[in-house]
Design an enzyme around this catalytic site. Structure first.
Site, PDB file in Angstrom:
ATOM      1  N   TYR A 177       0.847  -1.186   0.000  1.00 31.63           N
ATOM      2  CA  TYR A 177       0.000   0.000   0.000  1.00 31.63           C
ATOM      3  C   TYR A 177       0.882   1.235   0.000  1.00 31.63           C
ATOM      4  O   TYR A 177       1.729   1.397   0.873  1.00 31.63           O
ATOM      5  CB  TYR A 177      -0.914   0.027   1.227  1.00 31.63           C
ATOM      6  CG  TYR A 177      -1.754   1.281   1.237  1.00 31.63           C
ATOM      7  CD1 TYR A 177      -2.969   1.310   0.574  1.00 31.63           C
ATOM      8  CD2 TYR A 177      -1.304   2.451   1.820  1.00 31.63           C
ATOM      9  CE1 TYR A 177      -3.724   2.468   0.522  1.00 31.63           C
ATOM     10  CE2 TYR A 177      -2.044   3.609   1.779  1.00 31.63           C
ATOM     11  CZ  TYR A 177      -3.257   3.615   1.124  1.00 31.63           C
ATOM     12  OH  TYR A 177      -4.008   4.766   1.057  1.00 31.63           O
ATOM     13  N   TRP A 179       2.103   5.150  -2.360  1.00 27.18           N
ATOM     14  CA  TRP A 179       2.004   6.045  -3.499  1.00 27.18           C
ATOM     15  C   TRP A 179       2.986   5.681  -4.596  1.00 27.18           C
ATOM     16  O   TRP A 179       3.352   6.519  -5.367  1.00 27.18           O
ATOM     17  CB  TRP A 179       2.194   7.481  -3.034  1.00 27.18           C
ATOM     18  CG  TRP A 179       0.926   8.103  -2.549  1.00 27.18           C
ATOM     19  CD1 TRP A 179       0.255   7.811  -1.414  1.00 27.18           C
ATOM     20  CD2 TRP A 179       0.165   9.127  -3.199  1.00 27.18           C
ATOM     21  NE1 TRP A 179      -0.864   8.584  -1.291  1.00 27.18           N
ATOM     22  CE2 TRP A 179      -0.941   9.412  -2.385  1.00 27.18           C
ATOM     23  CE3 TRP A 179       0.323   9.844  -4.383  1.00 27.18           C
ATOM     24  CZ2 TRP A 179      -1.895  10.370  -2.715  1.00 27.18           C
ATOM     25  CZ3 TRP A 179      -0.618  10.812  -4.704  1.00 27.18           C
ATOM     26  CH2 TRP A 179      -1.712  11.060  -3.886  1.00 27.18           C
TER      27      TRP A 179
END
Length: 853
Positions: A177, A179
């Site tokens: 998880y 960016w």
């Protein structure tokens, strides 16, 4: 043919694009980029790769530019990177004449800078490599040993085979998880999930940290995720809104970045709003960058942290008693208002939620609450709601209540009226362009037996914010959105493209749970806190050391950006795609993973699919020319620019629903806005009822018997993207005493004998950190602020509750679910103590490699 639309903005060159260019999102484009996808859910991924004729792929030069300019892209925008002698010497926005974005100037630091801290070779933790019993306990405190790439591939592939054969796919957690890279090809999360999926399946995540509560409650209320939907176009807001309310958002900081690549339009629209003469209201517990940006042109209303719902209820009650609310809209477009009204009037619990009641909780005066009720109703009002207020205990209530408030105002579906939950994110409201959507690699399909559990994503995935709970408590069951989830027993964690030891709450609890699995594998470019807590790490190329492609504007699709390789890669670093391709080969499904394609084959395929769609639809670019073929596009080394469509410029969220709620119903059971949800009522949750209401948070400034003295604000940072860019020279602009800054009100600082620049120990029952004091009225008395995203730096990782020497806020935050409904994170609900640090300051080692590396 050239675009003759009179409302279009005149096209300029890539180095001189008009800063007011408009563009926005089509639904299909949105769902190729949003970060909420469930990792193990078949059919979910950043974007399914589009079928195209592979034979059309051509060969072309990919030689590096040693002296000159190269165009690429990152979350913070399309970039022009200047190279001299094969080294990056400068980076800036690819488009001139736009609001400054300091994040765009530090590309060189991400390749080789003062704090960069690159992982330079495949590494294995020493006691893990030697197979010492109980070596898990040494994670984060062990030394490291360099191994060859071939040996690392064998270690990892053998371990994955062992876990699959002995414990099955439910023993493997593909967390990933974060960016990740902006590129559609080198999407670390999708590449990991593709590898795990094709190998037989894995346990993935549900939801995200950004909007964990809102994205679950909003489908019950509005029939859509809402938080990742296009907003009423900014041009219509600027034309029609009389009042703009920025509630719990800080767009000056958050509009510097985007999930794909920033199209730079959001800050331009904020500038126009600032100069528009409209009434602007910022509701925020702190004097944020946005409040300072608007200065005297906006009214700042300070609210006690965690009490936005109470403030909304006070406004709603005032509207009821003054009879100034839109009864027709309530009757025609909403469901269950009467039951909610009884709650507001105190007929269900004996507590009248009037302005005085609200004022006592939220700290806003009765007079101001009553004034807001009248201002909102008497003027065309756009409420731009942020996400911080739903990253709190009972966070589901905030966005639900804001929808109810907007319904009573009655302007939903009108130009410049209603609400929006994404104006602060990825430039929401920038009108949709005519660009064809560039796809990306998919996560594939399960290729082996025994993975039928993947057919139901919610039965095999866990809410992402519950990862610590899952690792610590295998076999435990939790409630989630009307279902029951049983935690699997995880033996192997594989992480790529994220940094959980910075973004997850209650770091010490995570550290304890993290030591339970047998194996932790991490891909990273840098020695992040998560990499230091692994068993095996692969050194990964930065986005500037490989080729890729992406679009600008999650909502606008304004540009198609080449992400050309800027510099040669670090000697032993490889791309995630290369690592997973080699692992797949070692595990026996290499051909299925790569489909026989190299990096540039995939990139050209993604582009060609979009190119063919553009040709079929007759799409032309902003300059009136047709979209070029791939070889021309890649050789030209420039982003493509597309213009807003008339539909994008005139888009009003919920206009069709308002026009005819019968023919255009919402996706709720009633087809209307559900103020009262029978579906949620049947779930019978104690912490999320059938209508929105005030619940006292587990910790907050106004509680009795407080476990700590100060309310902690931990918002998105100004000069980072969460933990990204923490290892650049930008750190020199905000670090205090070589630590993360903490903002303290002058009265509180005086009481604690703390002055500017002092080291401060910040602590509670969950942990302790060092921070550098900034004495300022940015925060009220009894409130402190520490930006999230600082790299966790434990004083002694082998000790429980050890001091974080760099000031990571999540050492202090609560790892409790928002409610049983969403199980989102409650990062913005926490109390802390502060004291002046008088000891010898320990060395900050956050940006140094671990022992042996």
């Amino acid at each position: 043919m050239k675009n003759t639309n009179k409302r279009s903005v005149t096209t300029k060159s890539v180095d001189s694009v008009d800063s007011s260019r408009r563009s926005a999102l089509r639904t299909i484009g949105l769902f190729s980029t949003v970060p909420f996808i469930g990792g193990a859910w078949i059919g979910c991924g950043d974007s399914s790769s589009t079928t195209t004729d592979v034979q059309n792929i051509t060969n072309f030069s990919t030689d590096l530019v040693l002296d000159g300019d190269v165009y690429t892209a990152a979350h913070w925008g399309a970039l022009k990177v200047s190279v001299k002698g094969g080294k990056i010497v400068k980076s800036q926005n690819a488009f001139s004449g736009l609001e400054e974005n300091p994040l765009q100037a530090v590309t060189a630091d991400l390749v080789d800078g003062k704090y960069t801290n690159r992982i330079k070779a495949p590494m294995v933790r020493k006691s893990y490599l030697e197979k010492q019993a109980g070596n898990n306990a040494l994670r984060g405190a062990d030394e490291w040993v360099e191994v060859s790439y071939e040996e690392a591939i064998k270690i990892v592939s053998d371990e994955i085979k062992r876990v699959r054969s002995s414990k099955g796919p439910t023993a493997i957690y593909g967390g990933s998880y974060g960016w990740k890279s902006s590129g559609n090809m080198h999407n670390a999360r999708t590449l990991l999930h593709r590898f795990l999926n094709l190998g037989g399946g894995f346990v993935g995540g549900l939801g995200d940290y950004s909007t964990g509560a809102a994205q679950v409650i909003m489908p019950h209320v509005l029939g859509t995720l809402e938080v990742y939907e296009q907003q009423t176009s900014w041009p219509l807001v600027l034309e029609h809104s009389k009042v703009v309310v920025i509630w719990g958002a800080n767009p000056v900081d958050t509009l510097r970045i985007a999930w794909s690549s920033n199209d730079n339009q959001g800050l331009e629209y904020l500038k126009k709003l600032r100069d528009s003469g409209k009434k602007i209201i910022c509701i925020d517990p702190a004097k944020s960058s946005t409040v300072q940006y608007f200065d005297s042109k906006a009214e700042h209303i300070r609210v006690v942290p965690n009490t936005d719902v109470a403030l909304m209820l006070g406004i709603i009650h005032t509207m009821l008693v003054t009879n100034k609310y839109d009864k027709d809209f309530i009757a025609d477009y909403t469901e269950g208002f009467e039951k909610f009204q009884k709650y507001v009037e105190g007929k269900t619990d004996g507590v009248v939620k009037d302005a005085k009641w609200a004022s006592d909780i939220c700290g806003v005066s009765e007079e101001k609450i009553k004034e807001l009720a009248e201002v909102f109703f008497e003027n065309r009002t756009m409420i731009m709601g942020g996400w911080n207020m739903q990253r709190q205990h009972h966070g589901e209530q905030a966005h639900w209540m804001l929808v109810v408030l907007s319904s009573m105002i009655g302007q939903i579906g009108l130009p410049g009226g209603g609400f929006g939950f994404s104006y602060h994110y990825s430039n929401g409201g920038a009108p949709t362009t005519n660009a064809p959507v560039v796809g990306g690699i998919s996560i594939g399909k399960v290729s082996s037996g025994g993975a039928e559990w993947l057919s139901d994503g919610s039965a095999v995935s866990i809410p992402v914010a519950r990862v610590t709970d899952m690792l610590a408590n295998p076999g435990k069951t939790i409630k989630y959105n009307g279902k029951t989830i049983k935690y699997p027993e995880i033996d192997l964690v594989y992480w790529a493209g994220g940094n959980p030891f910075v973004h997850h709450q209650d770091t010490n609890a995570l550290l304890s749970a993290w030591r339970k699995p047998t194996t932790i594998i991490v891909h990273d470019m840098y020695w992040t806190p998560t990499a230091k807590m692994a068993d095996i790490v692969f050194p990964i190329t930065t986005p500037y050391e490989r080729n890729d492609i992406t679009m600008s504007g999650d909502y606008s699709n304004m540009n198609i950006n080449p992400m050309k390789q800027v510099v040669a890669p670090l000697e032993k670093a490889k791309s995630d795609y290369q690592v997973f391709s080699d692992l797949a080969e070692a595990c026996g499904f290499g051909e299925q993973y790569t489909e026989g394609k190299a990096e540039m084959d995939w990139i050209e395929e993604f582009y060609n699919a979009a190119y063919q769609n553009a040709q079929k639809a007759g799409v032309v670019m902003a300059d009136g020319n047709p979209m070029p073929d791939f070889q021309t596009f890649w050789s030209a080394n420039r982003p493509l620019v597309f213009d807003a469509t008339p539909e994008g410029l005139d888009f009003v969220r919920y206009a069709d629903f308002r026009e005819d709620p019968i023919l255009n119903p919402l996706g709720t059971p009633s087809g209307r806005i559900e103020i009262y949800s029978e579906v949620i009522e049947k779930m019978n949750y104690k912490d999320c009822k059938a209508f929105p209401q005030w619940f006292e948070p587990a910790e907050w400034k106004g509680m009795k018997d407080k476990p700590a003295e100060f309310a902690l604000l931990s918002p998105h940072p100004s000069l980072r993207l969460h933990s990204q860019l923490a290892n650049t020279r930008l750190r020199d602009e905000y670090a205090v005493a070589n630590r993360e800054p903490i903002w303290i009100n002058p009265a509180d600082a005086k009481a604690k004998d703390i002055q500017n620049g002092d080291l401060v120990r910040v602590f509670n029952k969950r942990g302790q950190i060092l921070a550098g004091a900034v004495v300022s009225d940015i925060v009220d008395e009894g409130v402190v602020r520490i930006y999230e995203g600082a790299w966790y730096d434990p004083s002694d990782a082998s000790e429980a509750n050890t001091l974080c020497k760099n000031g990571s806020a999540n050492v202090l935050t609560m790892d409790i679910p928002t409610s049983e409904l969403a199980n989102g994170n409650s990062a913005c609900t926490a109390l802390v103590n502060i004291e002046k640090y008088t000891g010898t300051p320990p060395e900050n080692t956050a940006f140094l490699p671990p022992k042996g590396a």
